[in-house]
Design an enzyme around this catalytic site. Structure first.
Site, mmCIF file in Angstrom:
data_model
loop_
_atom_site.group_PDB
_atom_site.id
_atom_site.type_symbol
_atom_site.label_atom_id
_atom_site.label_comp_id
_atom_site.label_asym_id
_atom_site.label_seq_id
_atom_site.Cartn_x
_atom_site.Cartn_y
_atom_site.Cartn_z
ATOM 1 N N HIS A 562 94.077 35.025 6.805
ATOM 2 C CA HIS A 562 94.631 33.823 7.741
ATOM 3 C C HIS A 562 95.164 32.523 7.040
ATOM 4 O O HIS A 562 94.492 31.626 7.661
ATOM 5 C CB HIS A 562 93.667 33.586 8.623
ATOM 6 C CG HIS A 562 92.792 34.714 9.465
ATOM 7 N ND1 HIS A 562 91.777 35.058 9.730
ATOM 8 C CD2 HIS A 562 93.537 35.975 9.997
ATOM 9 C CE1 HIS A 562 91.482 36.092 10.280
ATOM 10 N NE2 HIS A 562 92.604 36.874 10.474
ATOM 11 N N HIS A 605 90.875 34.456 14.113
ATOM 12 C CA HIS A 605 91.989 35.015 13.643
ATOM 13 C C HIS A 605 93.386 34.339 14.078
ATOM 14 O O HIS A 605 93.615 33.794 15.418
ATOM 15 C CB HIS A 605 92.075 36.563 13.864
ATOM 16 C CG HIS A 605 90.856 37.214 13.676
ATOM 17 N ND1 HIS A 605 90.818 38.253 12.659
ATOM 18 C CD2 HIS A 605 89.486 37.012 13.900
ATOM 19 C CE1 HIS A 605 89.556 38.449 12.493
ATOM 20 N NE2 HIS A 605 88.581 37.991 13.238
HETATM 21 C C1 LIG Z 1 96.645 42.483 6.801
HETATM 22 C C2 LIG Z 1 96.490 41.357 7.645
HETATM 23 C C3 LIG Z 1 95.581 41.461 8.689
HETATM 24 C C4 LIG Z 1 95.513 40.394 9.565
HETATM 25 N N1 LIG Z 1 94.477 40.731 10.765
HETATM 26 C C5 LIG Z 1 94.537 40.049 11.753
HETATM 27 C C6 LIG Z 1 93.769 40.097 12.755
HETATM 28 O O1 LIG Z 1 93.119 41.242 12.971
HETATM 29 N N2 LIG Z 1 93.681 39.386 14.111
HETATM 30 C C7 LIG Z 1 94.702 38.097 13.840
HETATM 31 O O2 LIG Z 1 94.708 37.374 15.068
HETATM 32 N N3 LIG Z 1 95.629 37.825 12.895
HETATM 33 C C8 LIG Z 1 95.378 38.657 11.752
HETATM 34 N N4 LIG Z 1 96.210 38.361 10.906
HETATM 35 C C9 LIG Z 1 96.884 37.223 10.700
HETATM 36 C C10 LIG Z 1 98.253 37.134 11.714
HETATM 37 O O3 LIG Z 1 98.789 38.441 11.618
HETATM 38 C C11 LIG Z 1 99.148 36.031 11.351
HETATM 39 O O4 LIG Z 1 98.417 35.040 11.286
HETATM 40 C C12 LIG Z 1 100.464 35.894 12.081
HETATM 41 O O5 LIG Z 1 100.973 37.051 12.204
HETATM 42 C C13 LIG Z 1 101.343 34.906 11.535
HETATM 43 O O6 LIG Z 1 102.358 34.838 12.414
HETATM 44 P P1 LIG Z 1 103.704 34.030 11.818
HETATM 45 O O7 LIG Z 1 104.565 34.158 12.894
HETATM 46 O O8 LIG Z 1 103.432 32.802 11.130
HETATM 47 O O9 LIG Z 1 104.311 35.123 10.551
HETATM 48 P P2 LIG Z 1 104.662 36.482 10.641
HETATM 49 O O10 LIG Z 1 104.234 37.206 11.499
HETATM 50 O O11 LIG Z 1 104.218 36.907 9.151
HETATM 51 O O12 LIG Z 1 106.376 36.500 10.406
HETATM 52 C C14 LIG Z 1 107.120 36.116 9.505
HETATM 53 C C15 LIG Z 1 108.304 37.055 9.381
HETATM 54 O O13 LIG Z 1 109.056 36.364 8.661
HETATM 55 C C16 LIG Z 1 109.865 37.238 7.632
HETATM 56 N N5 LIG Z 1 110.407 36.608 6.303
HETATM 57 C C17 LIG Z 1 109.676 35.879 5.635
HETATM 58 N N6 LIG Z 1 110.749 35.206 4.740
HETATM 59 C C18 LIG Z 1 111.876 35.551 5.036
HETATM 60 C C19 LIG Z 1 113.094 35.114 4.606
HETATM 61 N N7 LIG Z 1 113.375 34.683 3.493
HETATM 62 N N8 LIG Z 1 114.203 35.648 5.489
HETATM 63 C C20 LIG Z 1 114.033 36.307 6.573
HETATM 64 N N9 LIG Z 1 112.859 36.691 7.015
HETATM 65 C C21 LIG Z 1 111.780 36.238 6.401
HETATM 66 C C22 LIG Z 1 108.817 38.056 7.369
HETATM 67 O O14 LIG Z 1 109.168 39.443 6.979
HETATM 68 C C23 LIG Z 1 108.123 38.154 8.587
HETATM 69 O O15 LIG Z 1 108.547 39.225 9.547
HETATM 70 C C24 LIG Z 1 96.254 39.453 9.908
HETATM 71 C C25 LIG Z 1 97.068 39.266 8.848
HETATM 72 C C26 LIG Z 1 97.406 40.290 7.975
HETATM 73 C C27 LIG Z 1 98.681 40.054 6.944
#
Ligand SMILES: Cc1cc2nc3c(=O)[nH]c(=O)nc-3n(C[C@H](O)[C@H](O)[C@H](O)COP(=O)(O)OP(=O)(O)OC[C@H]3O[C@@H](n4cnc5c(N)ncnc54)[C@H](O)[C@@H]3O)c2cc1C
Ligand SMILES: *[C@@H]1O[C@H](CO)[C@@H](O)[C@H](O)[C@H]1NC(C)=O
Ligand SMILES: *[C@@H]1O[C@H](CO)[C@@H](O)[C@H](O)[C@H]1NC(C)=O
Ligand SMILES: *[C@@H]1O[C@H](CO)[C@@H](O)[C@H](O)[C@H]1NC(C)=O
Ligand SMILES: *[C@@H]1O[C@H](CO)[C@@H](O)[C@H](O)[C@H]1NC(C)=O
Ligand SMILES: *[C@@H]1O[C@H](CO)[C@@H](O)[C@H](O)[C@H]1NC(C)=O
Ligand SMILES: *[C@@H]1O[C@H](CO)[C@@H](O)[C@H](O)[C@H]1NC(C)=O
Ligand SMILES: *[C@@H]1O[C@H](CO)[C@@H](O)[C@H](O)[C@H]1NC(C)=O
Length: 680
Positions: A562, A605
């Protein structure tokens, strides 16, 4: 039953291969590079948890064109592994090509270990690969966040306070109560009034439960932790059986793609391009509001040609906690020392880019058991172990615990020691920039003055039942005083940035977590759960003194997945990167809409918060807050939707499909390895 499903799967593949009459709806917005236009109104960088939500809502307006560039693949090749809840443990996407599998810098406070940072690299981002716990932060924490910009921007700040955020979180949710079987076996309690009823994202519970889960709240109560009926209404502290990101119409993962993209009718104004890594923002000349982006550069791989696509209105960074600061630094915006170290020309001096990184860090205490666990049922190969119901089963027993439970009567003295120890030459954060230090002082005060002394949770305890013959009681720190950073040592977007979470840089973090492991041991020894547990297998009772626990923690703690804060919403003179409208300071048309804007860790989370940031971000673009008008109350995605192209994603599934499974042989060895992974 299994073979019937497999047959059906085979038939539907054959049908779609032989004619295109029934092309799956879900692939409609996904394009390949040959259909890319020269320009779009909005370019969303990263199709993850927040990015796909933003793209969906913005494109509700058919006069607006939206492009999503996502580095990962669509995930359609691994749909069953991605969509089946239990598969997260038995055959998940961690460590595959759908995971960035970052490595941290050497952690000097953890025996010089290098840890892995899993992040989803797939449409849906980390929400497509995560553990599916669906929790919310509490009133205290959201209001602390909103408070940081209140004096300069009260209308904008109010959007981030509990009241508004709560209505956003309700608006995006369709909650379904547990099945009778899950409710009675798991002793699940809930309060429907704190949940949404018509949003695109589903939250629910697995179809079935395990007896050990049913023991949870009673055991916690006996160990001194209050019971929480439903943590979603703003008071999350206490022990409960949590909601999960599960769509109960077909027992599948509910995440940004299945909720906000797949159910859309065809939309010519939305394009999603997978396997497209954004390498940098392309800047034009500045206007009166600041540096103006004209578009982005992207490439399919490090060896393919870079291309440029233009943004008529805005560039939206939604590449996550690692990706968003990485791209910003490659675009010449960030701390001058970081940029000059790799020879990138500085476009804008913004010291907060990549700073203020915080993460939940944790490990678990293990006990032998002969009672059923997820792992033991799965390993049995029974008919039940292959059922859709069993494969919807994931860990969901949680307790959020405050400092008085952890430290007893010693808590007050301990808090005073932490406060007294604060000074500005602290080594608790990697930057000495005065704005970063000032922001640190702010969040340090929130934690030590507001959180520590209140009911606010300092650790999360989880009951993990993945392993056969073992119960793991895990604990993770919720509000670290340590601050890390994300920097670069290369100018290529295809090289990993340097990730230093700086775990345990502040001694208080270790103290809290150590107290939590003692509590985990106590919980394991408390009835009724203790009736079903045998020997403590790890670390074992030979680890008992503070020094012994410290030594064990140094070799065993890991990320709880997280991380937040690398592009924080804070005042600019406190190291902030974005304002309350998520606009990057000093730019005229670049926003960050993802988990990296969260300025201080929440006792939750981070998945639900990331979705909500997506909803909120899109609304702030469509209906900017003006300081003269009072903030309009949050409207739900569906009710505020100004769709002229048809319906918004609706909560009602189009018929409950039965989930189809691959043959078990396909995931034999991986299952055994995955079962030992701790998924939080
Ligand atoms: C293994 C794991 C378990 C987790 N378990 C939980 C849980 O049980 N419950 C919960 O609430 N949260 C959980 N989390 C946390 C939660 O999933 C994240 O906090 C949330 O998904 C973050 O959202 P975001 O939109 O910030 O990033 P993300 O959902 O990670 O999205 C970012 C996206 O940008 C893309 N990207 C990155 N760099 C580039 C680039 N240069 N060009 C184009 N695309 C790019 C990535 O590929 C990705 O698809 C977990 C995370 C992980 C990794
Ligand atoms: C849709 O977008 C257009 C172009 O930006 C804008 O003029 C219009 O007001 C928007 N419609 C609604 C209902 O917001
Ligand atoms: C505790 O767990 C055991 C083993 O699964 C189960 O038989 C028992 O019913 C559970 N007790 C409660 C109170 O849920
Ligand atoms: C279950 O199936 C797996 C994979 O085929 C096999 O390795 C394992 O031995 C089986 N377990 C039992 C209890 O039959
Ligand atoms: C400030 O903290 C550092 C690191 O903990 C310590 O070495 C130093 O003595 C402290 N300075 C003051 C003035 O307290
Ligand atoms: C901490 O939690 C315990 C039990 O959950 C509760 O009794 C106590 O009042 C809480 N402490 C504070 C300061 O809220
Ligand atoms: C740059 O950082 C990455 C990620 O931490 C690391 O793997 C690599 O070895 C570093 N390269 C150099 C040249 O220091
Ligand atoms: C489950 O149903 C939702 C709609 O409620 C749909 O978007 C999703 O694709 C379905 N999943 C599968 C694997 O059929």
């Amino acid at each position: 039953m299994l073979s019937v499903s497999l047959l059906a799967l085979g038939l539907s593949f054959a049908a779609s291969a032989s004619c295109h009459l029934h092309a799956p709806l879900r692939t409609r917005a996904i394009i390949d590079a040959s259909s890319l236009a020269d320009s779009y109104d909005y370019i969303v960088v990263g199709g993850g948890s927040a990015g796909l939500v933003v793209a969906s809502i913005l494109s509700d307006n058919s006069s607006v064109s939206v492009l999503v560039l996502e580095a990962g693949q669509s995930g359609d090749d691994v749909a069953v592994r991605r969509d089946t809840p239990g598969m997260t443990y038995y055959n998940g996407l961690g460590g595959t090509s759908y995971d960035w599998s970052f490595s941290t810098a050497t952690q000097t406070n953890l025996n010089d270990r290098i840890l892995t940072w899993s992040r989803g690299k797939i449409l849906g981002g980390s929400g497509a690969t995560n553990g599916m716990y669906y929790t919310r932060p509490n009133t205290i924490e959201m209001n602390a966040w909103a408070g940081y910009l209140e004096s300069q921007d009260s209308a904008g700040s109010a959007k981030w306070g509990w009241d508004n955020f709560y209505s956003v979180m309700k608006s995006m949710e369709t909650w379904t109560k547990p099945t009778d079987a899950a409710e009675s076996v798991g002793n699940i309690q809930y309060d429907s009034s704190v949940h949404g009823t018509s949003g695109p994202l589903h939250s629910s519970y697995p179809a079935v439960e395990l007896g050990l889960v049913g023991n949870w709240t009673e055991t916690c109560l006996a160990a001194g932790i209050q019971t929480r009926t439903d943590p979603h209404g703003g008071e999350n502290w206490g022990a409960f059986v949590s909601t999960s990101s599960i769509n109960p119409t077909n027992w599948t993962r509910s995440y940004s793609r299945s909720a906000y993209i797949d159910p859309l009718p065809p939309r010519s104004n939305l394009a999603i391009l997978p396997s497209a890594t954004v390498t940098k923002i392309v800047w034009g000349s500045s206007d009166s509001n600041g540096l103006k982006a004209t578009g982005v550069s992207w490439a399919a791989s490090s060896s393919s040609t870079e291309q440029t696509v233009n943004a008529n209105k805005e560039v939206i960074l939604a590449a996550g906690v690692v990706g968003s600061p990485h791209i910003m630094l490659l675009s010449g915006v960030g701390p001058s020392s970081v940029l000059s170290s790799v020879g990138i020309d500085q476009k804008l001096d913004l010291p907060g880019v990549g700073q203020n990184v915080q993460d939940h860090v944790g490990a678990g205490v293990s006990f032998a058991t002969t009672a059923d666990t997820l792992g033991s049922i799965y390993a049995s190969n029974s008919t039940y172990s292959e059922s859709t119901e069993f494969l919807s089963l994931i860990n969901n027993a949680i307790a959020y615990v405050n400092l008085t439970v952890l430290m007893g009567s010693g808590a007050d003295t301990w808090i005073q020691t932490v406060k007294n120890d604060y000074n500005t030459s602290t080594s608790y954060l990697p930057s000495t920039d005065s704005t970063i230090v000032s922001g640190y002082e702010t969040t340090f005060k929130t934690i030590t003055e507001t959180y520590y002394a209140s009911e606010d949770p300092q650790v999360e305890i989880l009951l993990s039942l993945n392993s056969a013959g073992t119960v793991i009681i895990q604990a993770a720190l919720q509000h670290p005083l340590s601050r890390g950073e994300i920097t670069i040592n290369s100018t290529s977007a295809f090289d990993s940035p340097v990730i230093n979470p700086n775990y345990f840089a502040h001694w208080a973090d270790r103290d809290i977590l150590r107290a939590a492991y003692k509590l985990c041991r106590t919980i394991g020894g408390t009835a009724p759960l203790s009736n079903y547990l045998g020997t403590e297998s790890s670390p074992g009772t030979n680890v008992d003194t503070d020094d012994e626990w410290n030594t064990w923690m140094n070799s065993n703690v890991h990320t709880d997945y997280h991380p937040i804060g690398s592009m924080s919403m804070l005042p600019k003179d406190q190291g902030g990167v974005v304002d309350t409208s998520l606009k990057v300071y000093g730019t005229s048309n670049v926003r960050v809409i993802d988990a990296s804007v969260i300025p201080i860790e929440m006792s939750s989370h981070s998945g639900s918060i990331s979705f909500a940031i997506g909803v909120q971000g899109a609304e702030l673009i469509q209906n900017p807050v003006t300081s003269s008008t009072s903030t309009s109350s949050a409207s739900s995605h569906s009710s505020s939707s100004t769709s002229s192209s048809g319906s918004s994603p609706s909560s009602s599934g189009s018929g409950a499909a039965t989930l189809m499974l691959p043959p078990r042989e396909a995931f034999g060895v991986a299952a055994i390895i995955a079962v030992t992974m701790l998924f939080l």
